[in-house]
Design an enzyme around this catalytic site. Structure first.
Site, PDB file in Angstrom:
ATOM      1  N   PRO A  77       0.806  -1.232   0.000  1.00  0.00           N
ATOM      2  CA  PRO A  77       0.000   0.000   0.000  1.00  0.00           C
ATOM      3  C   PRO A  77       0.831   1.270   0.000  1.00  0.00           C
ATOM      4  CG  PRO A  77      -0.978  -1.603   1.462  1.00  0.00           C
ATOM      5  CD  PRO A  77       0.322  -2.196   1.003  1.00  0.00           C
ATOM      6  N   CYS A  78       0.459   2.188  -0.905  1.00  0.00           N
ATOM      7  CA  CYS A  78       1.241   3.416  -1.079  1.00  0.00           C
ATOM      8  C   CYS A  78       0.670   4.604  -0.311  1.00  0.00           C
ATOM      9  CB  CYS A  78       1.327   3.776  -2.558  1.00  0.00           C
ATOM     10  SG  CYS A  78      -0.279   4.186  -3.303  1.00  0.00           S
ATOM     11  N   GLN A  79      -0.579   4.497   0.150  1.00  0.00           N
ATOM     12  CA  GLN A  79      -1.230   5.650   0.770  1.00  0.00           C
ATOM     13  C   GLN A  79      -0.434   6.255   1.930  1.00  0.00           C
ATOM     14  OE1 GLN A  79      -2.687   2.800   0.045  1.00  0.00           O
ATOM     15  NE2 GLN A  79      -4.499   3.177  -1.195  1.00  0.00           N
ATOM     16  N   PHE A  81       2.627   6.694   2.182  1.00  0.00           N
ATOM     17  CA  PHE A  81       3.816   7.384   1.700  1.00  0.00           C
ATOM     18  C   PHE A  81       3.495   8.457   0.659  1.00  0.00           C
ATOM     19  CE2 PHE A  81       4.710   2.720   2.044  1.00  0.00           C
ATOM     20  CZ  PHE A  81       5.173   2.760   3.349  1.00  0.00           C
ATOM     21  N   SER A  82       2.240   8.509   0.230  1.00  0.00           N
ATOM     22  CA  SER A  82       1.862   9.371  -0.881  1.00  0.00           C
ATOM     23  C   SER A  82       1.626  10.804  -0.431  1.00  0.00           C
ATOM     24  CB  SER A  82       0.593   8.831  -1.549  1.00  0.00           C
ATOM     25  OG  SER A  82       0.118   9.722  -2.520  1.00  0.00           O
TER      26      SER A  82
END
EC number: 2.1.1.37
Length: 369
Positions: A77-79, A81-82
């Site tokens: 999951p990138c959320q 770090f986004s």
């Protein structure tokens, strides 16, 4: 030495989503032997188009028993770090899921590891320093890999979208590490007009559009092709926007309601897909893009049908996905290493700068995008 075509390369896929990464590897001739995702709608889309996927929390699943695994891919999951998300990093429960990939690596010992994430991961800090350094150090010193990572603008590889993402690739043979990324693609029309050519109402998911509130429709309809909220007269702006317009520097010059021109390359397709903050307005029609149209920007084939409980879910699935065209190019390049074939020394087109060197501190590294 194993010759290409004599065996089918095996892939284990973690955090598979609706299958963008896996579809690209499948198109390149790989066999997806195990896949998983938590999102039920994404799993429904995946199983409908690609094949078997195991739904559920990956931290609670048994690690598959796969012998001689070629590639492990993971888009954890990138959320966290986004820049578009909360930026809680490892303080977000999703921000530590990358550690689960290490458990799979330890048990499966893949020949190649491929991670995909947002550029914000590079600046994410942990208790011990930077997260990227922790990932590289673990792969290198604990599991014996040689690691390279780069920020890539996918539009330089034939994806019709200015999408910049971090790709981390780890291999066991250091002789291949300098040639593990695909070559830049030249001379392809990536404009919105070219990308949406031939789209018709009869296509799968073309008649599915998210509902907008009346205010969004009102302001969106006034934005000219190639423009944004900055083209609107001050008097028509809501009070909140007037406050921002009065002090643009304070609010970092936001570009609400971006409507790209037909001749431009589309901006990043995001999972949030909010008309105010993302450039999702159709260039010439008073609407946002359909599910099929954003699938085109993400290079999903027209026969790939998106399923799920809501239209919003379908937008999210597509926005979270790795463009299959990008994944396929990575997969094709990895064959040189997996089949021990000759790698041509083509001159790479440098766009703005050169590749990241993991032996340098982050602030000194150059970016190949």
């Amino acid at each position: 030495m194993t010759s290409e075509g004599s065996k089918k390369l095996k892939v284990v896929s973690m955090f598979s989503g609706c299958g963008g990464m896996d579809l690209g590897f499948k198109q390149a001739g790989y066999d997806i032997v195990w896949a998983n995702d938590l999102d039920e709608d994404a799993c429904e889309t995946y199983s409908h188009n690609i094949g078997k996927i195991i739904p559920g929390d990956v931290t609670k699943l048994e690690i598959p028993n796969v012998k001689n695994l070629d590639v492990l891919v993971a888009g954890f999951p990138c959320q966290p770090f986004s820049n578009a998300g909360s930026r809680k990093g490892t303080n977000d429960p999703r921000g530590v899921l990358y550690q689960q990939t290490f458990k799979f690596i330890e048990n499966l010992d893949p020949k190649v590891v491929v991670f995909e994430n947002v550029r914000g991961l590079l600046s994410t800090k942990t208790q011990n320093g930077k997260l990227i350094d922790e990932i590289v150090d673990t792969l290198t010193n604990k599991y014996g890999y040689h690691v390279a990572y780069r920020l890539l603008n996918f539009s330089h590889f034939g994806v019709p979208q200015n999408r910049i993402r971090l790709i981390i690739i780890a291999v066991k043979n250091k002789n291949y590490i300098d040639h593990i990324f695909p070559e830049v693609t030249e001379d392809k029309d990536l404009s919105i007009q070219a990308t949406l050519k031939g789209v018709s109402k009869k296509m799968l998911n073309q008649n599915e559009l998210m509902r907008l509130n009346p205010q969004a429709i009102y302001y969106g309809s006034m934005i000219p092709e190639g423009g944004s909220w900055k083209d609107l007269e001050y008097d028509v702006l809501p009070d909140r926007w007037k406050k921002i317009r009065d002090n643009m520097a304070k609010y970092h010059y936001p570009n609400f309601f971006r409507r790209y021109a037909r001749s431009e390359i589309q901006g990043t397709i995001t999972a949030a897909f909010k008309p105010e903050n993302a450039g999702v307005w159709h260039p010439t029609e008073d609407r946002i893009y359909s599910v099929r149209e954003i699938a085109r920007f993400q290079t999903f084939p027209d026969q790939f049908e998106f399923l799920g409980r809501s239209i919003k879910s379908k937008y999210q699935q597509i926005g979270n996905a790795v463009p299959p065209h990008m994944a396929k190019q990575i997969a094709e390049q990895l064959k040189h290493y997996l089949f021990k074939t000759q790698i041509s020394t083509l001159t790479r087109r440098k766009v703005e700068s050169t590749e990241l060197n993991v032996n340098q501190p982050i602030h000194k590294q150059k970016i190949f995008i």
